[in-house]
Design a protein around this motif. Structure first.
Motif, PDB file in Angstrom:
ATOM      1  N   HIS A 156       1.590  -1.255   0.098  1.00 46.73           N
ATOM      2  CA  HIS A 156      -0.353  -0.219   0.053  1.00 46.73           C
ATOM      3  C   HIS A 156       0.783   1.172   0.062  1.00 46.73           C
ATOM      4  CE1 HIS A 156      -3.698   2.263   0.752  1.00 46.73           C
ATOM      5  NE2 HIS A 156      -2.874   2.987   1.419  1.00 46.73           N
ATOM      6  N   THR A 157       0.809   2.079  -0.930  1.00 47.75           N
ATOM      7  CA  THR A 157       1.263   3.456  -1.209  1.00 47.75           C
ATOM      8  C   THR A 157       0.463   5.190  -0.633  1.00 47.75           C
ATOM      9  OG1 THR A 157       2.491   2.798  -3.122  1.00 47.75           O
ATOM     10  CG2 THR A 157       2.772   4.944  -2.291  1.00 47.75           C
ATOM     11  N   VAL A 158       1.575   4.906   0.384  1.00 48.75           N
ATOM     12  CA  VAL A 158       0.891   6.155   1.197  1.00 48.75           C
ATOM     13  C   VAL A 158       1.804   7.866   0.851  1.00 48.75           C
ATOM     14  CG1 VAL A 158       0.024   8.094   3.329  1.00 48.75           C
ATOM     15  CG2 VAL A 158      -0.503   5.197   3.026  1.00 48.75           C
ATOM     16  N   GLY A 159       1.869   8.422  -0.279  1.00 47.80           N
ATOM     17  CA  GLY A 159       2.361   9.588  -0.323  1.00 47.80           C
ATOM     18  C   GLY A 159       3.640   9.174  -1.569  1.00 47.80           C
ATOM     19  N   ASN A 160       4.970   9.053  -0.691  1.00 51.51           N
ATOM     20  CA  ASN A 160       6.069   8.552  -1.035  1.00 51.51           C
ATOM     21  C   ASN A 160       6.548   7.593  -0.021  1.00 51.51           C
ATOM     22  OD1 ASN A 160       6.117  10.658  -3.399  1.00 51.51           O
ATOM     23  ND2 ASN A 160       7.184  11.495  -1.574  1.00 51.51           N
ATOM     24  N   ASP A 161       5.535   6.800   0.412  1.00 49.63           N
ATOM     25  CA  ASP A 161       5.782   6.005   1.025  1.00 49.63           C
ATOM     26  C   ASP A 161       5.062   4.656   1.258  1.00 49.63           C
ATOM     27  OD1 ASP A 161       7.675   7.678   3.201  1.00 49.63           O
ATOM     28  OD2 ASP A 161       5.000   7.730   4.467  1.00 49.63           O
ATOM     29  N   GLN A 162       6.021   3.825   0.852  1.00 49.97           N
ATOM     30  CA  GLN A 162       5.781   1.901   0.386  1.00 49.97           C
ATOM     31  C   GLN A 162       5.375   1.094   1.526  1.00 49.97           C
ATOM     32  OE1 GLN A 162       7.322   0.621  -3.414  1.00 49.97           O
ATOM     33  NE2 GLN A 162       5.031  -0.838  -3.900  1.00 49.97           N
ATOM     34  N   PHE A 163       4.953   0.607   1.790  1.00 49.34           N
ATOM     35  CA  PHE A 163       4.096  -0.367   2.679  1.00 49.34           C
ATOM     36  C   PHE A 163       3.791  -1.723   2.637  1.00 49.34           C
ATOM     37  CE2 PHE A 163       3.356   4.275   4.423  1.00 49.34           C
ATOM     38  CZ  PHE A 163       3.460   4.102   5.813  1.00 49.34           C
ATOM     39  N   ALA A 164       4.351  -2.810   3.429  1.00 45.44           N
ATOM     40  CA  ALA A 164       3.828  -4.337   3.253  1.00 45.44           C
ATOM     41  C   ALA A 164       3.161  -4.359   4.549  1.00 45.44           C
ATOM     42  CB  ALA A 164       4.495  -5.058   2.924  1.00 45.44           C
ATOM     43  N   TYR A 165       2.087  -5.120   4.277  1.00 48.82           N
ATOM     44  CA  TYR A 165       1.493  -5.290   5.289  1.00 48.82           C
ATOM     45  C   TYR A 165       0.861  -6.395   5.110  1.00 48.82           C
ATOM     46  CZ  TYR A 165      -2.728  -3.968   1.932  1.00 48.82           C
ATOM     47  OH  TYR A 165      -4.080  -3.533   1.180  1.00 48.82           O
ATOM     48  N   LEU A 166      -0.115  -7.128   6.101  1.00 50.80           N
ATOM     49  CA  LEU A 166      -0.346  -8.603   6.183  1.00 50.80           C
ATOM     50  C   LEU A 166      -1.907  -8.302   6.474  1.00 50.80           C
ATOM     51  CD1 LEU A 166       0.964 -10.825   6.484  1.00 50.80           C
ATOM     52  CD2 LEU A 166       0.631 -11.228   8.517  1.00 50.80           C
ATOM     53  N   VAL A 167      -2.278  -8.875   5.175  1.00 48.81           N
ATOM     54  CA  VAL A 167      -3.924  -9.340   5.210  1.00 48.81           C
ATOM     55  C   VAL A 167      -4.730 -10.678   5.225  1.00 48.81           C
ATOM     56  CG1 VAL A 167      -4.339  -6.812   4.292  1.00 48.81           C
ATOM     57  CG2 VAL A 167      -4.175  -8.602   2.718  1.00 48.81           C
ATOM     58  N   ASN A 168      -5.705 -10.609   5.034  1.00 53.20           N
ATOM     59  CA  ASN A 168      -6.702 -11.633   5.010  1.00 53.20           C
ATOM     60  C   ASN A 168      -6.563 -11.913   3.954  1.00 53.20           C
ATOM     61  OD1 ASN A 168      -7.882 -12.495   7.637  1.00 53.20           O
ATOM     62  ND2 ASN A 168      -9.798 -10.860   6.487  1.00 53.20           N
ATOM     63  N   ALA A 169      -6.394 -14.030   3.419  1.00 53.79           N
ATOM     64  CA  ALA A 169      -6.307 -14.685   1.881  1.00 53.79           C
ATOM     65  C   ALA A 169      -7.422 -14.009   1.119  1.00 53.79           C
ATOM     66  CB  ALA A 169      -6.089 -15.809   2.233  1.00 53.79           C
ATOM     67  N   GLN A 170      -7.293 -14.233   0.222  1.00 55.29           N
ATOM     68  CA  GLN A 170      -8.643 -13.767  -1.051  1.00 55.29           C
ATOM     69  C   GLN A 170      -9.121 -15.030  -0.860  1.00 55.29           C
ATOM     70  OE1 GLN A 170      -6.530 -11.752  -4.656  1.00 55.29           O
ATOM     71  NE2 GLN A 170      -6.296  -9.765  -3.177  1.00 55.29           N
ATOM     72  N   LEU A 171     -10.285 -14.837  -0.348  1.00 53.50           N
ATOM     73  CA  LEU A 171     -11.070 -16.542  -0.379  1.00 53.50           C
ATOM     74  C   LEU A 171     -12.730 -15.616  -0.966  1.00 53.50           C
ATOM     75  CD1 LEU A 171      -9.897 -17.764   3.530  1.00 53.50           C
ATOM     76  CD2 LEU A 171      -9.417 -18.594   0.900  1.00 53.50           C
ATOM     77  N   PRO A 172     -13.239 -16.526  -1.871  1.00 54.62           N
ATOM     78  CA  PRO A 172     -13.959 -16.259  -2.694  1.00 54.62           C
ATOM     79  C   PRO A 172     -14.755 -16.249  -0.911  1.00 54.62           C
ATOM     80  CG  PRO A 172     -13.061 -18.572  -3.297  1.00 54.62           C
ATOM     81  CD  PRO A 172     -12.459 -18.028  -2.430  1.00 54.62           C
ATOM     82  N   ARG A 173     -15.206 -16.332  -0.381  1.00 52.00           N
ATOM     83  CA  ARG A 173     -16.469 -15.472   0.846  1.00 52.00           C
ATOM     84  C   ARG A 173     -16.214 -14.966   1.757  1.00 52.00           C
ATOM     85  NH1 ARG A 173     -14.727 -16.927   6.181  1.00 52.00           N
ATOM     86  NH2 ARG A 173     -12.277 -18.183   6.505  1.00 52.00           N
ATOM     87  N   LEU A 174     -15.455 -13.951   1.573  1.00 51.95           N
ATOM     88  CA  LEU A 174     -14.612 -13.037   2.075  1.00 51.95           C
ATOM     89  C   LEU A 174     -14.539 -11.828   0.938  1.00 51.95           C
ATOM     90  CD1 LEU A 174     -11.535 -13.437   4.150  1.00 51.95           C
ATOM     91  CD2 LEU A 174     -14.142 -13.454   4.767  1.00 51.95           C
ATOM     92  N   ALA A 175     -15.203 -12.177  -0.465  1.00 49.03           N
ATOM     93  CA  ALA A 175     -15.468 -11.461  -1.451  1.00 49.03           C
ATOM     94  C   ALA A 175     -16.208 -10.072  -1.571  1.00 49.03           C
ATOM     95  CB  ALA A 175     -15.716 -12.669  -2.949  1.00 49.03           C
ATOM     96  N   SER A 176     -17.248 -10.029  -0.195  1.00 48.96           N
ATOM     97  CA  SER A 176     -18.455  -9.795  -0.336  1.00 48.96           C
ATOM     98  C   SER A 176     -19.034  -9.346   1.123  1.00 48.96           C
ATOM     99  CB  SER A 176     -20.006 -10.274  -0.377  1.00 48.96           C
ATOM    100  OG  SER A 176     -20.311 -11.232   0.623  1.00 48.96           O
ATOM    101  N   ILE A 177     -17.505  -9.255   1.687  1.00 50.20           N
ATOM    102  CA  ILE A 177     -17.694  -8.433   3.208  1.00 50.20           C
ATOM    103  C   ILE A 177     -16.570  -7.062   3.226  1.00 50.20           C
ATOM    104  CG2 ILE A 177     -16.910  -8.878   5.471  1.00 50.20           C
ATOM    105  CD1 ILE A 177     -17.925 -11.646   4.952  1.00 50.20           C
ATOM    106  N   ASP A 178     -16.507  -5.986   3.305  1.00 45.66           N
ATOM    107  CA  ASP A 178     -16.301  -4.683   3.781  1.00 45.66           C
ATOM    108  C   ASP A 178     -15.720  -5.205   5.680  1.00 45.66           C
ATOM    109  OD1 ASP A 178     -16.806  -4.084   1.932  1.00 45.66           O
ATOM    110  OD2 ASP A 178     -17.914  -2.912   1.921  1.00 45.66           O
ATOM    111  N   TYR A 179     -14.649  -4.929   5.729  1.00 47.64           N
ATOM    112  CA  TYR A 179     -13.904  -4.952   7.362  1.00 47.64           C
ATOM    113  C   TYR A 179     -13.016  -3.389   7.578  1.00 47.64           C
ATOM    114  CZ  TYR A 179     -10.454  -7.407   5.273  1.00 47.64           C
ATOM    115  OH  TYR A 179      -8.846  -7.829   5.067  1.00 47.64           O
TER     116      TYR A 179
END
Length: 340
Positions: free
Chosen positions: A6-29
């Motif tokens: 994820h990029t914020v301005g000139n700063d680039q971050f690596a971050y840990l998220v949920n795996a892209q599972l089909p059951r999570l495709a319709s969930i905002d969190y």
């Protein structure tokens, strides 16, 4: 779990998220996680010179606690050699017995693309050394990585909120120690720096190495993290909607309401008109009434309750006969006559 950037301005971050599972495709969190931001700068000119390059190896002796040799003989694999320090001075590389801060610091010497000649841009860069045999490209880097506690919001797969705060020493040691002690992600670092080494500047290689290190260190350490419930979540449903400008929509509504008002007015007028003699006029314009007015002249002149009353047969009397006769002018016309 999955590592994304994820990029914020000139700063680039690596971050840990949920795996892209089909059951999570319709969930905002919204959730908590960890993020890493790394920065590197090339220090090759401080660590080695052309005199340190020989046919089978290159020696480096940096102005901080990082010295040794890199194999550059023909057929040798690409490699990354690293050292970690207790602070930004780089004078102490014994991080096993000494505490580290956040950010923490490290250095790397990368030997890449053993069989490829460096591009003209890299060949002229003072922060790049070329091996004595083969086509190796050599670079030395001094880097730091900052570990953050992260709180983020994901809506339809897009990050809408990304808030970072410095992590404590425990999390920092997990990230630094997992990669330093296991070297499990070294293959990723070698691949990243080798691909970046096909470019045209030492700074581009440094930036790519920094991002790859952030991703690798976070991925290697992720096994030590425990999943937790989201801070908040909601299910999202996509529906098909129409979007129209406000002005035309308002005009359409006003026009429809006007038609409704006009219909009510016409209905009232019709009801009022039906209470007078309009109904009789309407009845006398029917086909039956027109026939009666032509052949039942006596009855049609008097008021009646219904059209049938215009005919004499309704009253039990014989009506006139109807037929064709010749007019004085010699034409055949409809006429009626009585027979007794």
């Amino acid at each position: 779990m999955l590592v994304q950037t994820h990029t914020v301005g000139n700063d680039q971050f690596a971050y840990l998220v949920n795996a892209q599972l089909p059951r999570l495709a319709s969930i905002d969190y919204s959730a908590k996680s960890y993020a890493v931001q790394s920065q590197c700068k090339p220090v090759t000119s401080d660590c080695m010179s052309e005199a340190d390059v020989s046919g089978v190896g290159t020696f480096y002796h940096c102005p901080f606690a990082f010295q040794g040799g890199a194999i550059t003989s023909v057929g040798a694999p690409n490699s990354v050699t690293m050292a970690y320090f207790t602070d930004s001075s780089g004078n102490n590389n014994n991080t096993n017995e000494n505490a580290i801060g956040n950010p923490y610091y490290y250095a790397a010497v990368a030997v890449m693309n053993m069989l490829n000649t460096a591009s003209s841009g890299l060949g002229d860069d003072p922060q790049i050394q070329k091996g004595g045999h083969g086509g190796s490209t050599i670079i030395a880097l001094f880097c730091n990585s900052t570990i953050y506690d992260l709180e983020y919001t994901s809506v339809n797969g897009t990050i809408t909120r990304f808030i970072t705060n410095l992590s404590n020493s425990s999390v920092t040691n997990i990230l630094q120690g997992s990669q330093r002690l296991t070297q499990a992600g070294d293959a990723n670092l070698v691949q990243a720096v080798s691909v970046a080494g096909l470019g045209s500047s030492a700074q581009a290689i440094s930036s790519q190495f920094a991002l790859s290190y952030s991703q690798t260190a976070l991925a290697v350490a992720s096994g030590a993290f425990q999943p937790l419930p989201a801070l908040e979540s909601q299910s999202r449903e996509n529906i098909l909607v129409a979007r129209v400008p406000k002005a035309p929509l308002a005009c359409l509504l006003v026009a429809n309401l006007s038609l409704a008002v006009l219909g009510i007015v016409l209905t009232v007028v019709a009801m009022l008109s039906a209470s007078n003699e309009v109904g009789e006029v309407q009845a006398r314009l029917s086909i039956s009434a027109l026939v009666a007015s032509h052949f039942e002249e006596a009855r049609t002149r008097a008021p009646v309750e219904k059209v049938e009353d215009m005919f004499e047969e309704t009253h039990g009397e014989r009506g006139p006969r109807i037929g064709f006769i010749r007019s004085p002018e010699g034409a055949w016309i409809f006429s009626s006559w009585r027979t007794f």
